[in-house]
Design an enzyme around this catalytic site. Structure first.
Site, PDB file in Angstrom:
ATOM      1  N   CYS A  81      -4.942  -3.030   4.218  1.00  0.00           N
ATOM      2  CA  CYS A  81      -4.258  -2.700   5.339  1.00  0.00           C
ATOM      3  C   CYS A  81      -5.463  -2.701   6.500  1.00  0.00           C
ATOM      4  O   CYS A  81      -5.665  -3.681   7.102  1.00  0.00           O
ATOM      5  CB  CYS A  81      -3.729  -1.299   5.307  1.00  0.00           C
ATOM      6  SG  CYS A  81      -2.583  -0.990   6.660  1.00  0.00           S
ATOM      7  N   GLU A 112       0.958  -1.311  -0.074  1.00  0.00           N
ATOM      8  CA  GLU A 112       0.069   0.088  -0.060  1.00  0.00           C
ATOM      9  C   GLU A 112       0.823   1.297  -0.081  1.00  0.00           C
ATOM     10  O   GLU A 112       1.830   1.356   0.715  1.00  0.00           O
ATOM     11  CB  GLU A 112      -0.786  -0.007   1.178  1.00  0.00           C
ATOM     12  CG  GLU A 112      -1.766   1.258   1.228  1.00  0.00           C
ATOM     13  CD  GLU A 112      -2.488   1.619   2.648  1.00  0.00           C
ATOM     14  OE1 GLU A 112      -3.390   2.117   2.791  1.00  0.00           O
ATOM     15  OE2 GLU A 112      -2.009   0.526   3.808  1.00  0.00           O
ATOM     16  N   LYS A 133     -10.470   1.274  -0.790  1.00  0.00           N
ATOM     17  CA  LYS A 133     -10.568   1.042   0.643  1.00  0.00           C
ATOM     18  C   LYS A 133     -11.602   1.439   1.283  1.00  0.00           C
ATOM     19  O   LYS A 133     -11.831   2.699   1.068  1.00  0.00           O
ATOM     20  CB  LYS A 133      -9.066   1.618   1.269  1.00  0.00           C
ATOM     21  CG  LYS A 133      -8.764   1.169   2.628  1.00  0.00           C
ATOM     22  CD  LYS A 133      -7.503   1.883   3.007  1.00  0.00           C
ATOM     23  CE  LYS A 133      -6.852   1.405   4.428  1.00  0.00           C
ATOM     24  NZ  LYS A 133      -5.709   2.124   4.897  1.00  0.00           N
TER      25      LYS A 133
END
Length: 525
Positions: free
Chosen positions: A199, A72, A167
């Protein structure tokens, strides 16, 4: 002459198609695929990051890979955003926009790199999209008419964009979230369907756990820039987390393959990459402590052949190294007790510990390594337990039920949850560690082992015992212990992480009427 030429041309074309189909069939039948995850130290220059990506894709170490995953936020930034094709349109930027007139040059270049290397490539980037392209989203738009997303992009072997994921759970990032959460998957020519997320998403039901429960996905790609916390949320750890710690625990608890690629900057707390095969643990993993790197880690990943049961009835609404920077869990909110360790002696503890109505039972035994030398200090241990919301400002929250053993640099709870100086050494060897907990049933929850050694890597499954049994409609019995005859002297964390997400439809939570609506026949008030 012309007739012979065209005949030869058609023969070569047919032969090429047959060889290609044969190769695809072979890949599909194999009981493994070869994956590479990249631990990547970014710079502030897009051109330098892109050059680093291309070097890894073209490297000898990457030759055997079917799929490569990059971390990321290690490619571009808000100053170099790009449009990203809709996967439904099956656009190949390398062929459709070779001069980069619409898509940014780096996206076109990586599409061509995937095509030239004949590999699936997963990248994470900062994406822009026109607000007018999403008319159903009536939220205010920026003055420039653009949304900015933290986005995964997947290229197939031909360079086609076959998947995109934006995300959901932003970690304090000045970016947009989608109007509705996305669930993104992609199929491959080697017979594996992947889900993907980014994440901080790993701590929430949507999308990570939801893809397993509701779609039966068994393989995941996971770009991350994880900021580690002690003691359970290092990538691998328990109450705070190190990247590898949470990665292994999540893969183990769900019994899925996880390809995790981490940003590599230990000074600010970023590191942790690995390839994990469910209950078998790590196939490859790395946790940098001193300096970042740009490296690919490769492993053969066994395929899951059996289909998973899916729940269709769920209706969702929308190191001890001082050079590694790590965050700290809110341990002052825990109920905890220090272990009474006497130098040169054997010790043990058998005790129930509760935080509110949530209780854990600890059985511990240890052997002191002797008296501290004059020029060194030693860390101590506490057992702790917590039930409540995990809150950080401006971040999505989740409800946790955690208990475990963790290290401290002194006798106070304020001395816990921090990286320990290099001069501190283990005072004891643990000869037995066992935790038993009765967890309440819930509509959505995940329980997993959470461990960490002083090399910032977790214990592997062959080193511990884990069992989770549903003992009634209301509860689960969990036992987590060191393997018999195993001794550990470099233990930082050993515990159970209970993630209850939004804590909805948890037995004993809410009114009797609410529990009845969740399906519990004998609600607890």
């Amino acid at each position: 002459m012309a007739k012979n030429y065209w005949g030869f041309f058609l023969f070569c074309l047919a032969l090429g198609l047959m060889l290609n189909l044969s190769q695809q069939a072979s890949l599909f039948k194999r009981d493994f695929y070869t994956a590479g995850v990249v631990e990547f130290e970014p710079s502030n220059e897009l051109s330098d990051n892109l050059a680093g990506y291309l070097e890894i894709i073209q490297s000898q170490n990457a030759t055997s890979t079917d799929i490569i995953v990059f971390p990321e936020s290690t490619l571009n930034s808000a100053g170099s955003t790009t449009f990203v094709p809709n996967p439904e349109d099956q656009i190949n930027p390398c062929l459709s926009d070779p001069n980069a007139t619409y898509y940014e040059e780096f996206l076109v270049t990586l599409s061509c790199a995937a095509r030239n290397a004949s590999k699936y490539i997963v990248i994470n980037l900062t994406e822009k999209q026109k607000c007018e392209d999403i008319p159903e989203d009536t939220r205010p738009c920026a003055s420039n008419g653009l949304n900015v997303f933290n986005t995964n992009v997947v290229f197939d072997r031909q360079g086609v964009v076959v998947s995109r994921y934006r995300k959901v759970h932003l970690y304090g990032e000045p970016k947009n979230s989608t109007f509705l959460p996305e669930l993104s998957t992609f199929e491959t020519d080697f017979g594996v369907t992947f889900g993907h997320f980014i994440c901080f998403d790993i701590l929430f039901y949507t999308p990570a756990h939801q893809l397993i429960v509701e779609q039966g996905i068994t393989d995941f790609v996971y770009p991350a820039m994880w900021f580690s916390q002690l003691p359970f949320l290092t990538v691998n750890g328990i109450f705070s987390s190190k990247a590898v710690q949470i990665q292994l625990g999540w893969s183990y608890a769900n019994n899925v393959n996880l390809l995790a690629a981490g940003a590599s900057d230990p000074i600010v707390g970023n590191s942790g990459s690995g390839i994990y095969h469910g209950r078998s643990g790590s196939l490859r993993s790395v946790m940098r402590q001193e300096s970042g790197e740009r490296s690919i880690y490769v492993a053969r990943v066994p395929k899951y052949r059996a289909k998973r049961r899916m729940k269709r009835d769920l209706k969702r609404q929308v190191a001890t190294s001082s050079s590694f920077n790590i965050k700290r869990d809110y341990l002052e909110n825990f109920t905890s007790e220090e272990l009474k360790i006497d130098a040169g002696k054997i010790g043990n503890l058998s005790q129930n510990l509760c935080h509110g109505g949530f209780c854990c039972h600890f059985d511990l035994a240890w052997r002191s390594l002797g008296k501290p030398s004059r020029n060194t200090s030693h860390y101590s241990y506490r057992v702790g337990i917590y039930e409540g919301w995990r809150n950080e400002k401006r971040l999505d929250v989740n409800y946790i039920r955690n208990c475990g053993v963790f290290t401290c640099s002194g006798n106070s709870i304020d001395d816990c949850g921090q990286l320990l100086p290099d001069i501190q050494r283990p005072l004891v060897t643990f000869t037995h560690v066992e935790i038993r907990v009765t967890y309440p049933q819930s509509r959505e929850f995940l329980l997993f082992p959470d461990t960490l050694l002083d090399n910032l890597l977790p214990l592997e499954p062959k080193q511990f015992e884990w069992s989770q049994k549903r003992i009634s409609e209301e509860s689960h019995q969990v036992r987590f212990a060191l393997r018999k005859s195993l001794e550990v002297k470099h233990l930082l964390t050993f515990g159970i992480y209970g993630n209850y997400y939004n804590n909805e439809c948890t037995f004993g939570v809410g009114t009797a009427e609410e529990q009845l609506e969740c399906g519990y026949k004998n609600p607890k008030i």
